[in-house]
Design a protein around this motif. Structure first.
Motif, mmCIF file in Angstrom:
data_model
loop_
_atom_site.group_PDB
_atom_site.id
_atom_site.type_symbol
_atom_site.label_atom_id
_atom_site.label_comp_id
_atom_site.label_asym_id
_atom_site.label_seq_id
_atom_site.Cartn_x
_atom_site.Cartn_y
_atom_site.Cartn_z
ATOM 1 N N UNK A 25 -28.741 0.385 78.417
ATOM 2 C CA UNK A 25 -27.798 -0.445 77.671
ATOM 3 C C UNK A 25 -28.329 -1.848 77.396
ATOM 4 N N UNK A 26 -29.372 -2.267 78.133
ATOM 5 C CA UNK A 26 -29.966 -3.584 77.917
ATOM 6 C C UNK A 26 -30.965 -3.592 76.764
ATOM 7 N N UNK A 27 -31.298 -2.432 76.228
ATOM 8 C CA UNK A 27 -32.305 -2.343 75.177
ATOM 9 C C UNK A 27 -31.671 -2.576 73.792
ATOM 10 N N UNK A 28 -32.391 -3.241 72.909
ATOM 11 C CA UNK A 28 -31.915 -3.336 71.517
ATOM 12 C C UNK A 28 -31.759 -1.939 70.925
ATOM 13 N N UNK A 29 -30.766 -1.780 70.058
ATOM 14 C CA UNK A 29 -30.480 -0.450 69.519
ATOM 15 C C UNK A 29 -31.623 0.099 68.678
ATOM 16 N N UNK A 30 -32.415 -0.781 68.079
ATOM 17 C CA UNK A 30 -33.502 -0.304 67.222
ATOM 18 C C UNK A 30 -34.819 -0.158 67.981
ATOM 19 N N UNK A 31 -34.790 -0.264 69.318
ATOM 20 C CA UNK A 31 -36.021 -0.113 70.100
ATOM 21 C C UNK A 31 -36.550 1.310 69.998
ATOM 22 N N UNK A 32 -37.855 1.447 69.889
ATOM 23 C CA UNK A 32 -38.514 2.749 69.850
ATOM 24 C C UNK A 32 -38.841 3.171 71.282
#
Length: 528
Positions: A25-32
C-alpha cells in the motif's frame, strides 16, 4: 536498519534513489513490480569503512597466505601451511612472473613457528631479480639481497627497522613506513603499492560485489594524479557498482601539503566518489610486534613496537587538519597508540571545539573501560577490527598478549555500552572483504582454533549488522545517503539467500550473497 520500520516487503526506487519502502500500500499505483528478488532477502548494501583498494592489484602478485583465499575471478587460492610450501609457491610464481620484479603478499610468520623468511631464502629463489614479500599486515616486508643493495642497506648500516641475526647481519625483514616505502620506490612496485589504476579498482569491485559491499573506504590513498584519475574513471564506469571514499595518507603529505592536495581533489567528488578525509597511522600491527602497547607490553617479551608518527609532532598535525575541518581516521592498533591519540584529540578539541567531527579510531583493538569512557566523552567513533579474533586470536593468546588481554580485544560490547558510534571492518587485503563474516566475528568471537575469546564482549546480530551498514556509513559521514533503506537514500542493497535475523547466529558467515543492487541496478555476484 531503520529502527522505526525494521522490516518491509516492498521498496520503490526512482533515478537511483529510494522513493518508497514499506508494504504494498506504500507503493505508487503506477510502480512496475519486479519479482526477481521475492525469494531473497534485501538489506542495505554493506559499507566497508576500512579497506584498501590495492587488494585488486595484489592478486596480480603471488599469494603466500596461511588461509585459503578467493581472488577477484572467483578462484580459490589454497593456504600455505609450511615454509617449504611458501618457498615452492614463490619459486613457481617467480617462474610465471613477467617483468623484473617478483612480488608476493599475505605471508605471516606468526603462523609458522621458527619459519621466518630471510634474504638467504629469497636469494635461493632469485639472486638477480628484486623480490619483495609483503607480510599479511602490510607493516613488514621481506626482501632479497638485490633489494637491500638497491636501497643501500648493508650488514653494518645503522638504520631503524632492519631486522638482524644474532651476528648483526640483516635478515631481509624491513619494517616501518620509511623503509618499506623506500624499497617500493627503488624497486618500482610491490603487491601493496599504493598507486592504483582503473583495472585495480575493477578487480576490487568484483570482490566487493561478491561480498555485498556497495560503499567502501580506501583508507590510505597516495592521492597521486594517476590514482585520482583511476577513481574518477571508476566513478564514471557503469560496470563498477561501488561508492568510493578515499582517505589521503598523511604520511605521504607532510606539513601543509595534505591540505593543499585535499583542496585540489575535492571538486572531483560526485555520487560515487567522496574526497575529504585523511588517514593517520600511529603504530604498526600487534601480530607483527610493531604496535605500541602499554604495560605489561608483549606477552613473549618482545620489545615495544614503532611510532609511525613521532608523538611530539602529532599534536601539531592533528590541530592543523582538525582546524581546517578535515575528518581524521587514526590507525591505533596498540593501546599505547590509542591513548596517545585520545590525549592529543582531547587537547585539540578543548582548544578548537567542532560539532559532529566524527574523528574515528581505526582498529582500536585494546582500550580498557577507562579509555573507552574517554573516547565516548570526546565524541570519537571506533571502527574495530573484529576479524582479528578469528585470524589471530589464538596467536594473541599464546604470543602477543596473553589470555586476559586477548579476551577484551575489539571490545564491541563495551564500546556500545558507552554509546560510542561503532563500525566493524576487514582491513582488506589484510583479511578478506566479507562483512557477514566480520559481523559473525563480533557475534561469536570464535578463533580459528575453535576458542571462544571474550564472550562478555560479544554483541548481537542486529548490532553487528548495523556496524557494517549504518554504523560504518556514519563514520564516513555518509549515513544520510547509505547504510539503511530509507526514502531519499541511494537504492543500494545486498541480495542474500537467507534472512540473517532468522538464521542461527553461528551461521551468519555462511549466508550466501547473490549480488548487489546499486542505485537500483542489479549486479549478480557471479557475473564476470
Amino acid at each position: 536498519m531503520d529502527d522505526r520500520r525494521p522490516v518491509a516487503t516492498h521498496l520503490v526506487h526512482q533515478n537511483g534513489r529510494i522513493l518508497a519502502v514499506g508494504d504494498a500500500e506504500d507503493c505508487p499505483q503506477d510502480a512496475v513490480i519486479d519479482r526477481r528478488f521475492e525469494n531473497s532477502v534485501l538489506i542495505p548494501g554493506f559499507v566497508e569503512g576500512h579497506c584498501h583498494f590495492m587488494e585488486g592489484r595484489a592478486w596480480s602478485y603471488i599469494y603466500l597466505g596461511f588461509f585459503d583465499r578467493q581472488g577477484p575471478d572467483g578462484r580459490i587460492h589454497p593456504g600455505l601451511k609450511t615454509k617449504v610450501a611458501v618457498l615452492n609457491a614463490l619459486r613457481q610464481g617467480a617462474a610465471e612472473t613477467r617483468g623484473d620484479v617478483i612480488g608476493a603478499w599475505g605471508f605471516d610468520p606468526i603462523y609458522l613457528p621458527d619459519s621466518r623468511l630471510t634474504r638467504v631464502d629469497l636469494d635461493h629463489v632469485s639472486d638477480t631479480r628484486p623480490i619483495i614479500v609483503t607480510h599479511a599486515s602490510g607493516h613488514i616486508i621481506t626482501v632479497n639481497s638485490v633489494v637491500l643493495s638497491r636501497i643501500g642497506i648493508t650488514d653494518t648500516s645503522d638504520v631503524d627497522g632492519v631486522f638482524r641475526q644474532s651476528d648483526g647481519s640483516a635478515t631481509g625483514e624491513l619494517t616501518g613506513p620509511e623503509l618499506i616505502n623506500r624499497a617500493q620506490r627503488v624497486v618500482g612496485e610491490s603487491a601493496f603499492s599504493q598507486a592504483l589504476g582503473l583495472s585495480d579498482i575493477q578487480a576490487f569491485s568484483r570482490i566487493a560485489r561478491r561480498a555485498g559491499v556497495t560503499t567502501a573506504a580506501d583508507l590510505f590513498s597516495d592521492m597521486s594524479d594517476a590514482t585520482v584519475a583511476a577513481y574518477r574513471a571508476a566513478a564514471q564506469d557503469r560496470t563498477i557498482p561501488l561508492r568510493m571514499v578515499p582517505a589521503l595518507g598523511a604520511l605521504l603529505y607532510p606539513g601543509d601539503k595534505a591540505l593543499e592536495r585535499l583542496n585540489e581533489v575535492k571538486s572531483f567528488s560526485d555520487e560515487k566518489l567522496y574526497f575529504g578525509a585523511v588517514k593517520l597511522i600511529l603504530d604498526g600491527s600487534i601480530q607483527g610486534f610493531t604496535a605500541r602497547l602499554r604495560w605489561p607490553g608483549y606477552y613473549n617479551g618482545a620489545p615495544n613496537g614503532l611510532w609511525y608518527v613521532a608523538p611530539a609532532q602529532l599534536e601539531e598535525i592533528v590541530e592543523r587538519l582538525h582546524g581546517a575541518g578535515v575528518q581524521l581516521h587514526i590507525h591505533t592498533n596498540g593501546d599505547e597508540a590509542t591513548e596517545l591519540a585520545v590525549t592529543i584529540l582531547g587537547r585539540v578539541l578543548s582548544r578548537l571545539p567542532r560539532p559532529d567531527h566524527r574523528h574515528t579510531l581505526q582498529h582500536c583493538q585494546l582500550p580498557d573501560t577507562a579509555l573507552f569512557r574517554r573516547i565516548a566523552a570526546l565524541g570519537l567513533c571506533c571502527n574495530l577490527f573484529s576479524n582479528h579474533i578469528f585470524y589471530w586470536g589464538d596467536q594473541h593468546v599464546e604470543k602477543t598478549l596473553g589470555l586476559p588481554r586477548a579476551k577484551r580485544m575489539n571490545a564491541a560490547r563495551t564500546a556500545l555500552d558507552h554509546g560510542i558510534a561503532l563500525a566493524l571492518h576487514s582491513d582488506a587485503p589484510v583479511t578478506p572483504l566479507a562483512p557477514l563474516f566480520t559481523a559473525w566475528c563480533a557475534v561469536e568471537r570464535l578463533t580459528a582454533g575453535g576458542r571462544v575469546l571474550g564472550v562478555e564482549e560479544a554483541i548481537g546480530v542486529h548490532d553487528a549488522l548495523r556496524a557494517v551498514t549504518l554504523g560504518a556509513a556514519y563514520t564516513l559521514h555518509l549515513d544520510h545517503l547509505v547504510g539503511s533503506l530509507e526514502i531519499g537514500k541511494f537504492a543500494d542493497m545486498a541480495v542474500l539467500d537467507a534472512d540473517p535475523f532468522e538464521e542461527p547466529a553461528v551461521d551468519l558467515r555462511t549466508i550466501a550473497v547473490r549480488g548487489t543492487l546499486f542505485s537500483g541496478q542489479y549486479f549478480p555476484a557471479d557475473a564476470a
